[in-house]
Scaffold this motif. Structure first.
Motif, PDB file in Angstrom:
ATOM      1  N   CYS A 139       0.828  -1.214   0.000  1.00  0.00           N
ATOM      2  CA  CYS A 139       0.000   0.000   0.000  1.00  0.00           C
ATOM      3  C   CYS A 139       0.862   1.264   0.000  1.00  0.00           C
ATOM      4  CB  CYS A 139      -0.926   0.020   1.212  1.00  0.00           C
ATOM      5  SG  CYS A 139      -2.447  -0.945   1.002  1.00  0.00           S
ATOM      6  N   GLU A 140       1.829   1.300   0.906  1.00  0.00           N
ATOM      7  CA  GLU A 140       2.684   2.481   1.015  1.00  0.00           C
ATOM      8  C   GLU A 140       3.483   2.696  -0.259  1.00  0.00           C
ATOM      9  OE1 GLU A 140       6.345   4.162   3.799  1.00  0.00           O
ATOM     10  OE2 GLU A 140       5.111   2.505   4.521  1.00  0.00           O
ATOM     11  N   LEU A 141       3.925   1.586  -0.862  1.00  0.00           N
ATOM     12  CA  LEU A 141       4.705   1.671  -2.097  1.00  0.00           C
ATOM     13  C   LEU A 141       3.867   2.272  -3.217  1.00  0.00           C
ATOM     14  CD1 LEU A 141       7.285   0.929  -3.716  1.00  0.00           C
ATOM     15  CD2 LEU A 141       6.202  -1.263  -4.196  1.00  0.00           C
ATOM     16  N   LEU A 142       2.603   1.841  -3.335  1.00  0.00           N
ATOM     17  CA  LEU A 142       1.736   2.361  -4.383  1.00  0.00           C
ATOM     18  C   LEU A 142       1.390   3.829  -4.146  1.00  0.00           C
ATOM     19  CD1 LEU A 142      -0.722  -0.555  -5.261  1.00  0.00           C
ATOM     20  CD2 LEU A 142       0.775   0.679  -6.819  1.00  0.00           C
ATOM     21  N   THR A 143       1.261   4.195  -2.874  1.00  0.00           N
ATOM     22  CA  THR A 143       0.989   5.597  -2.543  1.00  0.00           C
ATOM     23  C   THR A 143       2.119   6.483  -3.043  1.00  0.00           C
ATOM     24  OG1 THR A 143      -0.230   4.904  -0.566  1.00  0.00           O
ATOM     25  CG2 THR A 143       0.490   7.195  -0.645  1.00  0.00           C
ATOM     26  N   ASP A 144       3.341   5.952  -3.051  1.00  0.00           N
ATOM     27  CA  ASP A 144       4.512   6.720  -3.468  1.00  0.00           C
ATOM     28  C   ASP A 144       4.680   6.796  -4.981  1.00  0.00           C
ATOM     29  OD1 ASP A 144       5.152   7.225  -0.877  1.00  0.00           O
ATOM     30  OD2 ASP A 144       6.719   5.707  -0.722  1.00  0.00           O
ATOM     31  N   LYS A 145       3.888   6.037  -5.733  1.00  0.00           N
ATOM     32  CA  LYS A 145       4.045   5.990  -7.183  1.00  0.00           C
ATOM     33  C   LYS A 145       3.525   7.262  -7.847  1.00  0.00           C
ATOM     34  CE  LYS A 145       5.715   1.751  -7.801  1.00  0.00           C
ATOM     35  NZ  LYS A 145       6.973   1.471  -8.499  1.00  0.00           N
ATOM     36  N   ASP A 146       4.010   7.502  -9.073  1.00  0.00           N
ATOM     37  CA  ASP A 146       3.513   8.643  -9.837  1.00  0.00           C
ATOM     38  C   ASP A 146       2.088   8.364 -10.305  1.00  0.00           C
ATOM     39  OD1 ASP A 146       4.972   6.667 -11.493  1.00  0.00           O
ATOM     40  OD2 ASP A 146       4.260   7.890 -13.153  1.00  0.00           O
ATOM     41  N   LYS A 147       1.372   9.438 -10.603  1.00  0.00           N
ATOM     42  CA  LYS A 147      -0.041   9.328 -10.947  1.00  0.00           C
ATOM     43  C   LYS A 147      -0.360  10.246 -12.129  1.00  0.00           C
ATOM     44  CE  LYS A 147      -1.116   8.386  -6.087  1.00  0.00           C
ATOM     45  NZ  LYS A 147       0.282   8.378  -5.628  1.00  0.00           N
ATOM     46  N   VAL A 148      -1.470   9.932 -12.801  1.00  0.00           N
ATOM     47  CA  VAL A 148      -1.932  10.754 -13.917  1.00  0.00           C
ATOM     48  C   VAL A 148      -3.372  11.167 -13.654  1.00  0.00           C
ATOM     49  CG1 VAL A 148      -2.325  10.890 -16.408  1.00  0.00           C
ATOM     50  CG2 VAL A 148      -0.394   9.556 -15.531  1.00  0.00           C
ATOM     51  N   TYR A 149      -3.666  12.436 -13.870  1.00  0.00           N
ATOM     52  CA  TYR A 149      -5.015  12.978 -13.637  1.00  0.00           C
ATOM     53  C   TYR A 149      -5.492  13.731 -14.871  1.00  0.00           C
ATOM     54  CZ  TYR A 149      -3.904  12.377  -8.632  1.00  0.00           C
ATOM     55  OH  TYR A 149      -3.546  11.875  -7.399  1.00  0.00           O
ATOM     56  N   ARG A 150      -6.808  13.687 -15.091  1.00  0.00           N
ATOM     57  CA  ARG A 150      -7.436  14.594 -16.053  1.00  0.00           C
ATOM     58  C   ARG A 150      -8.263  15.585 -15.246  1.00  0.00           C
ATOM     59  NH1 ARG A 150      -9.433  11.269 -19.263  1.00  0.00           N
ATOM     60  NH2 ARG A 150      -7.877  11.486 -20.925  1.00  0.00           N
ATOM     61  N   CYS A 186       2.160  13.445 -12.593  1.00  0.00           N
ATOM     62  CA  CYS A 186       2.875  14.080 -11.481  1.00  0.00           C
ATOM     63  C   CYS A 186       3.375  13.070 -10.453  1.00  0.00           C
ATOM     64  CB  CYS A 186       1.962  15.094 -10.792  1.00  0.00           C
ATOM     65  SG  CYS A 186       0.416  14.384 -10.174  1.00  0.00           S
ATOM     66  N   SER A 187       4.227  13.562  -9.565  1.00  0.00           N
ATOM     67  CA  SER A 187       4.766  12.743  -8.478  1.00  0.00           C
ATOM     68  C   SER A 187       3.765  12.655  -7.337  1.00  0.00           C
ATOM     69  CB  SER A 187       6.071  13.367  -7.972  1.00  0.00           C
ATOM     70  OG  SER A 187       5.803  14.627  -7.359  1.00  0.00           O
ATOM     71  N   LYS A 188       4.077  11.808  -6.366  1.00  0.00           N
ATOM     72  CA  LYS A 188       3.240  11.695  -5.178  1.00  0.00           C
ATOM     73  C   LYS A 188       3.191  13.040  -4.451  1.00  0.00           C
ATOM     74  CE  LYS A 188       6.716  10.583  -1.692  1.00  0.00           C
ATOM     75  NZ  LYS A 188       7.007   9.835  -0.485  1.00  0.00           N
ATOM     76  N   GLY A 189       2.102  13.245  -3.712  1.00  0.00           N
ATOM     77  CA  GLY A 189       1.988  14.446  -2.894  1.00  0.00           C
ATOM     78  C   GLY A 189       1.581  15.697  -3.640  1.00  0.00           C
ATOM     79  N   THR A 190       1.301  15.579  -4.948  1.00  0.00           N
ATOM     80  CA  THR A 190       0.894  16.743  -5.730  1.00  0.00           C
ATOM     81  C   THR A 190      -0.611  16.975  -5.577  1.00  0.00           C
ATOM     82  OG1 THR A 190       2.615  16.280  -7.372  1.00  0.00           O
ATOM     83  CG2 THR A 190       0.853  17.783  -8.028  1.00  0.00           C
ATOM     84  N   TYR A 191      -0.995  18.190  -5.256  1.00  0.00           N
ATOM     85  CA  TYR A 191      -2.412  18.558  -5.199  1.00  0.00           C
ATOM     86  C   TYR A 191      -2.776  19.262  -6.505  1.00  0.00           C
ATOM     87  CZ  TYR A 191      -2.593  17.389  -0.239  1.00  0.00           C
ATOM     88  OH  TYR A 191      -2.559  16.707   0.967  1.00  0.00           O
ATOM     89  N   ILE A 192      -3.652  18.632  -7.272  1.00  0.00           N
ATOM     90  CA  ILE A 192      -4.026  19.190  -8.571  1.00  0.00           C
ATOM     91  C   ILE A 192      -4.813  20.481  -8.400  1.00  0.00           C
ATOM     92  CG2 ILE A 192      -5.201  18.751 -10.755  1.00  0.00           C
ATOM     93  CD1 ILE A 192      -2.692  17.066 -10.318  1.00  0.00           C
ATOM     94  N   ARG A 193      -5.647  20.561  -7.361  1.00  0.00           N
ATOM     95  CA  ARG A 193      -6.400  21.808  -7.163  1.00  0.00           C
ATOM     96  C   ARG A 193      -5.473  22.969  -6.813  1.00  0.00           C
ATOM     97  NH1 ARG A 193      -8.221  21.073  -1.373  1.00  0.00           N
ATOM     98  NH2 ARG A 193      -7.660  18.926  -0.874  1.00  0.00           N
ATOM     99  N   THR A 194      -4.395  22.666  -6.091  1.00  0.00           N
ATOM    100  CA  THR A 194      -3.420  23.712  -5.783  1.00  0.00           C
ATOM    101  C   THR A 194      -2.660  24.108  -7.049  1.00  0.00           C
ATOM    102  OG1 THR A 194      -3.192  22.896  -3.523  1.00  0.00           O
ATOM    103  CG2 THR A 194      -1.440  24.319  -4.347  1.00  0.00           C
ATOM    104  N   LEU A 195      -2.368  23.139  -7.900  1.00  0.00           N
ATOM    105  CA  LEU A 195      -1.733  23.444  -9.180  1.00  0.00           C
ATOM    106  C   LEU A 195      -2.621  24.386  -9.991  1.00  0.00           C
ATOM    107  CD1 LEU A 195       0.409  22.980 -11.414  1.00  0.00           C
ATOM    108  CD2 LEU A 195      -0.921  20.961 -12.108  1.00  0.00           C
ATOM    109  N   CYS A 196      -3.922  24.088 -10.034  1.00  0.00           N
ATOM    110  CA  CYS A 196      -4.859  24.968 -10.755  1.00  0.00           C
ATOM    111  C   CYS A 196      -4.843  26.374 -10.159  1.00  0.00           C
ATOM    112  CB  CYS A 196      -6.276  24.395 -10.689  1.00  0.00           C
ATOM    113  SG  CYS A 196      -6.523  22.870 -11.643  1.00  0.00           S
ATOM    114  N   ALA A 197      -4.894  26.451  -8.830  1.00  0.00           N
ATOM    115  CA  ALA A 197      -4.895  27.755  -8.149  1.00  0.00           C
ATOM    116  C   ALA A 197      -3.613  28.520  -8.452  1.00  0.00           C
ATOM    117  CB  ALA A 197      -5.061  27.561  -6.651  1.00  0.00           C
ATOM    118  N   ASP A 198      -2.478  27.814  -8.475  1.00  0.00           N
ATOM    119  CA  ASP A 198      -1.193  28.478  -8.737  1.00  0.00           C
ATOM    120  C   ASP A 198      -1.096  28.956 -10.181  1.00  0.00           C
ATOM    121  OD1 ASP A 198      -0.461  28.079  -6.124  1.00  0.00           O
ATOM    122  OD2 ASP A 198       0.806  26.327  -6.517  1.00  0.00           O
TER     123      ASP A 198
END
Length: 303
Positions: free
Chosen positions: A57-68, A168-180
Motif C-alpha cells: 500500500c505504502e509503495l503504491l501511494t509513493d508511485k507517480d499518478k496521472v489525472y485529467r 505528477c509525483s506523489k503528494g501533488t495537489y491538482i487543485r493547488t496546481l490549478c490555483a497556482d
C-alpha cells in the motif's frame, strides 16, 4: 483468504475509506487497505490491496499518478475547487485571455515545483488535520514541498475552462496546481473536476466500480479481478530459488547466486529483484549488495 490487488473505480461521493468499508462487506475480508486518498468529488483509479498485498500500500501511494482535470480560470475559492465558498470571481477577465498566454503559464509548471499544501487536506500539523482546522476557521502556516510535474497535456481550451492531463509525483495537489496557474495568470483559478486516470501500472480502463465487483463476485468469477502482488513491480528482475534454498527464503535469510536457478550476468548494486519459490509463486523482494555479493530481504510476502 484473498491476496492481491483490485483496481477500483472510485465514484463521486465516496471517500477512499468508504470504498474500503464497502469492499470489506463485498469480499468478506478484513485486511484491506487503499493506496492514497481521492477527494469525495473526484473519481477514478483507486487500487485496493487485500491480504498480504497490503504490504505494498505504502509503495503504491509513493508511485507517480496521472489525472485529467478541468481548471476554471477566474474563480477563486477557499477549498481551491468548486465545492468551496467563492472568494473572487474574475471569469470575465479570464475569458479575455489569449490561449497562447494560458498555455505558456500552464507549461511553466512542468518540472520541479514548490507547492504549498492546501488547508483543506488530510495533512496533519501538530497532530491535527489541516481540513479540521480549516473547518474551524483556523489557518496555519504550511511549508512548501517540492513536487514534480512530469508533463502537462492541454487537451482543450474553452475559456474560462481548460481541460488538461497532468502526470505528477506523489503528494501533488491538482487543485493547488490549478490555483497556482490562475495566480500566475493574474485572474485566479480553481479545480472544476478531477479524474485519476492512472496509478503506477493501474489504468482507468481496467478499473471496476463497486457494483461491478459485487456482480462479478455473485457470478463466481472474482478471481479474474484479483491482480497478483508482483504486478506492482513490473520490469524488475525475477529470480527463482532452487528447492534446496527454499528454507532460506522462508526464513528471510540472505541469498546468493548459487541459491537461484539462473541469474543475469549483471545486477546493479542496490538493485531490487523479485524472488519466487520453486513452484513459481512470488515470495519476496530482495536487494543485491555488491560488497557482500549476496541479496538481502527487503519485504516478505509469502506464497
Amino acid at each position: 483468504m484473498i491476496n492481491g490487488i483490485i483496481n477500483v473505480y472510485k465514484e463521486r461521493g465516496f471517500t477512499s475509506f468508504d470504498v474500503v468499508a464497502k469492499l470489506r462487506g463485498i469480499l468478506h475480508e478484513r485486511k484491506i487497505g487503499h493506496t492514497g486518498t481521492l477527494d469525495p468529488e473526484a473519481t477514478g483509479v483507486l487500487p485496493i490491496c487485500i491480504g498480504n498485498a497490503t504490504k505494498v500500500c505504502e509503495l503504491l501511494t509513493d508511485k507517480d499518478k496521472v489525472y485529467r482535470t478541468v481548471m476554471h480560470l477566474g474563480i477563486t475559492t477557499d477549498t481551491q475547487d468548486m465545492t468551496g465558498t467563492v472568494k473572487e470571481d474574475r471569469s470575465r477577465e479570464a475569458a479575455l485571455l489569449k490561449e497562447q498566454t494560458v498555455e505558456a503559464a500552464i507549461l511553466q509548471f512542468v518540472g520541479d515545483y514548490e507547492q504549498i499544501p492546501p488547508m483543506y487536506s488530510a495533512l496533519k500539523v501538530n497532530g491535527k488535520k489541516l481540513c479540521d482546522l480549516a473547518r474551524a476557521g483556523i489557518e496555519v502556516e504550511r511549508k512548501a514541498r517540492t513536487v514534480k510535474i512530469f508533463s502537462i497535456e492541454i487537451e482543450k481550451i474553452n475559456l474560462p475552462y481548460v481541460t488538461m492531463q497532468v502526470h505528477c509525483s506523489k503528494g501533488t495537489y491538482i487543485r493547488t496546481l490549478c490555483a497556482d496557474i490562475g495566480e500566475a495568470l493574474g485572474v485566479g483559478a480553481c479545480m472544476e473536476s478531477l479524474v485519476r486516470t492512472r496509478v503506477s501500472v493501474f489504468p482507468l480502463e481496467e478499473a471496476h466500480t463497486l457494483a461491478e465487483i459485487e456482480k462479478i463476485r455473485d457470478e463466481g468469477t472474482l478471481e479474474e479481478l484479483i491482480l497478483p502482488v508482483d504486478r506492482v513491480f513490473e520490469g524488475k528482475t525475477k529470480l527463482t530459488v532452487v528447492p534446496e534454498a527454499f528454507r532460506f527464503l522462508q526464513n528471510g535469510n540472505r541469498l546468493n547466486d548459487g541459491n537461484f536457478t539462473d541469474v543475469p550476468e549483471k545486477i546493479a548494486d542496490g538493485e531490487q529483484v523479485l524472488v519466487y519459490d520453486p513452484m513459481g509463486h512470488f515470495y519476496a523482494v530482495y536487494q543485491y549488495e555488491r560488497e557482500t555479493k549476496d541479496y538481502k530481504v527487503r519485504k516478505m510476502f509469502g506464497a
